[in-house]
Design a protein around this motif. Structure first.
Motif, mmCIF file in Angstrom:
data_model
loop_
_atom_site.group_PDB
_atom_site.id
_atom_site.type_symbol
_atom_site.label_atom_id
_atom_site.label_comp_id
_atom_site.label_asym_id
_atom_site.label_seq_id
_atom_site.Cartn_x
_atom_site.Cartn_y
_atom_site.Cartn_z
ATOM 1 N N ALA A 1 9.091 7.439 5.956
ATOM 2 C CA ALA A 1 9.137 8.438 7.029
ATOM 3 C C ALA A 1 9.818 7.862 8.262
ATOM 4 O O ALA A 1 10.592 8.546 8.939
ATOM 5 C CB ALA A 1 7.726 8.916 7.367
ATOM 6 N N GLY A 2 9.544 6.598 8.549
ATOM 7 C CA GLY A 2 10.172 5.950 9.693
ATOM 8 C C GLY A 2 11.676 5.856 9.535
ATOM 9 O O GLY A 2 12.432 6.145 10.467
ATOM 10 N N ALA A 3 12.131 5.466 8.352
ATOM 11 C CA ALA A 3 13.569 5.356 8.103
ATOM 12 C C ALA A 3 14.238 6.721 8.175
ATOM 13 O O ALA A 3 15.309 6.871 8.775
ATOM 14 C CB ALA A 3 13.814 4.714 6.737
ATOM 15 N N THR A 4 13.610 7.732 7.585
ATOM 16 C CA THR A 4 14.172 9.081 7.616
ATOM 17 C C THR A 4 14.278 9.588 9.047
ATOM 18 O O THR A 4 15.321 10.106 9.463
ATOM 19 C CB THR A 4 13.309 10.037 6.773
ATOM 20 N N THR A 5 13.212 9.425 9.807
ATOM 21 C CA THR A 5 13.215 9.875 11.201
ATOM 22 C C THR A 5 14.260 9.117 12.000
ATOM 23 O O THR A 5 15.007 9.717 12.784
ATOM 24 C CB THR A 5 11.820 9.693 11.831
ATOM 25 N N LEU A 6 14.331 7.815 11.810
ATOM 26 C CA LEU A 6 15.302 7.004 12.530
ATOM 27 C C LEU A 6 16.724 7.488 12.259
ATOM 28 O O LEU A 6 17.506 7.712 13.194
ATOM 29 C CB LEU A 6 15.147 5.534 12.139
ATOM 30 N N VAL A 7 17.061 7.676 11.005
ATOM 31 C CA VAL A 7 18.414 8.108 10.649
ATOM 32 C C VAL A 7 18.686 9.518 11.171
ATOM 33 O O VAL A 7 19.777 9.811 11.669
ATOM 34 C CB VAL A 7 18.638 7.997 9.122
ATOM 35 N N GLN A 8 17.707 10.407 11.090
ATOM 36 C CA GLN A 8 17.897 11.752 11.636
ATOM 37 C C GLN A 8 18.142 11.707 13.138
ATOM 38 O O GLN A 8 18.979 12.430 13.664
ATOM 39 C CB GLN A 8 16.676 12.629 11.340
ATOM 40 N N ASP B 1 0.836 -1.192 0.000
ATOM 41 C CA ASP B 1 0.000 0.000 0.000
ATOM 42 C C ASP B 1 0.880 1.253 0.000
ATOM 43 O O ASP B 1 1.899 1.315 0.694
ATOM 44 C CB ASP B 1 -0.863 -0.054 1.267
ATOM 45 N N THR B 2 0.486 2.249 -0.774
ATOM 46 C CA THR B 2 1.252 3.495 -0.869
ATOM 47 C C THR B 2 1.420 4.165 0.490
ATOM 48 O O THR B 2 2.485 4.691 0.810
ATOM 49 C CB THR B 2 0.555 4.466 -1.847
ATOM 50 N N GLU B 3 0.363 4.121 1.294
ATOM 51 C CA GLU B 3 0.424 4.745 2.623
ATOM 52 C C GLU B 3 1.444 4.048 3.518
ATOM 53 O O GLU B 3 2.200 4.700 4.241
ATOM 54 C CB GLU B 3 -0.956 4.711 3.272
ATOM 55 N N ARG C 1 9.267 -4.187 4.766
ATOM 56 C CA ARG C 1 9.057 -5.630 4.930
ATOM 57 C C ARG C 1 8.218 -5.900 6.179
ATOM 58 O O ARG C 1 7.259 -6.679 6.139
ATOM 59 C CB ARG C 1 10.404 -6.349 5.028
ATOM 60 N N LEU C 2 8.557 -5.224 7.283
ATOM 61 C CA LEU C 2 7.816 -5.420 8.524
ATOM 62 C C LEU C 2 6.351 -5.038 8.347
ATOM 63 O O LEU C 2 5.461 -5.774 8.747
ATOM 64 C CB LEU C 2 8.454 -4.581 9.637
ATOM 65 N N LEU C 3 6.098 -3.889 7.706
ATOM 66 C CA LEU C 3 4.717 -3.424 7.519
ATOM 67 C C LEU C 3 3.949 -4.298 6.530
ATOM 68 O O LEU C 3 2.742 -4.483 6.669
ATOM 69 C CB LEU C 3 4.699 -1.962 7.081
ATOM 70 N N ARG C 4 4.636 -4.837 5.552
ATOM 71 C CA ARG C 4 3.983 -5.736 4.592
ATOM 72 C C ARG C 4 3.555 -7.020 5.309
ATOM 73 O O ARG C 4 2.456 -7.516 5.103
ATOM 74 C CB ARG C 4 4.947 -6.050 3.443
ATOM 75 N N GLU C 5 4.429 -7.532 6.174
ATOM 76 C CA GLU C 5 4.128 -8.767 6.902
ATOM 77 C C GLU C 5 3.156 -8.543 8.056
ATOM 78 O O GLU C 5 2.437 -9.458 8.444
ATOM 79 C CB GLU C 5 5.423 -9.387 7.435
ATOM 80 N N ALA D 1 -0.709 -4.289 10.945
ATOM 81 C CA ALA D 1 -1.166 -3.733 12.222
ATOM 82 C C ALA D 1 -0.051 -2.967 12.931
ATOM 83 O O ALA D 1 -0.320 -2.158 13.824
ATOM 84 C CB ALA D 1 -1.678 -4.858 13.119
ATOM 85 N N ALA D 2 1.193 -3.183 12.538
ATOM 86 C CA ALA D 2 2.325 -2.469 13.148
ATOM 87 C C ALA D 2 2.327 -0.993 12.765
ATOM 88 O O ALA D 2 2.996 -0.185 13.416
ATOM 89 C CB ALA D 2 3.638 -3.115 12.724
ATOM 90 N N ALA D 3 1.584 -0.635 11.734
ATOM 91 C CA ALA D 3 1.581 0.751 11.252
ATOM 92 C C ALA D 3 1.147 1.728 12.335
ATOM 93 O O ALA D 3 1.774 2.782 12.516
ATOM 94 C CB ALA D 3 0.687 0.891 10.024
#
Length: 152
Positions: free
Chosen positions: A11-18, A2-4, A84-88, A91-93
């Motif tokens: 956004a999660g990866a960007t925030t994590l790295v920042q 899903d695009t969302e 990968r986590l969100l695809r599997e 509900a983690a979203a």
């Protein structure tokens, strides 16, 4: 995917790295490790913290070397892992969104302010600042007006 969910992973990866480059990294690392370990069905948060620390070391080394490509690889690897986590586990979203909102809250909307200044009494030969908020430096150069000779 899903695009969302893809956007959330990015956004999660960007925030994590920042957050890896901030003083609050220890807290963010623990919280993200807890989230990832729970979603993997594991209790080994220490192993996940180690993975996050390895990524941070790679990021810091890339930044110190001025190697933007390697810094982008760190972010891309976390984006793929989160996708990968969100695809599997869609509900983690909701949990990831809450975590991101807590560690890096969205900026508040900008307020538009009206500011009015009135200068009376002829020429005004000094700095005038008209702003609701000043971001950055304010510079004042002392150059006499064209109709006045320079003191010498």
């Amino acid at each position: 995917m899903d695009t969302e969910l893809a956007a959330l992973a990015a956004a999660g990866a960007t925030t994590l790295v920042q957050q890896m480059a901030t003083d609050g990294w220890g807290s963010v690392r623990r919280r993200m490790a807890g989230f990832l370990a729970r979603r993997r069905g594991s209790t080994d948060e220490a192993a996940v913290e180690g993975e996050l620390e390895d990524s941070r070391a790679d990021l810091v080394a890339a930044q110190e070397a001025g190697n933007r490509a390697d810094a982008e690889v760190v972010e891309a690897s976390w984006r793929m892992r989160l996708q990968r986590l969100l695809r599997e586990d869609p509900a983690a979203a909701a949990e990831l969104r809450r975590l991101l909102d807590e560690v890096a809250p969205a900026e508040r909307p900008t307020t538009i302010r009206e500011v009015h200044n009135t200068l009376n009494g002829g020429a005004h030969n000094s700095a005038v600042i008209q702003a609701g908020a000043i971001n950055g430096g304010v510079h004042h150069w002392h150059t006499p007006p064209p109709d006045r000779p320079q003191a010498g």
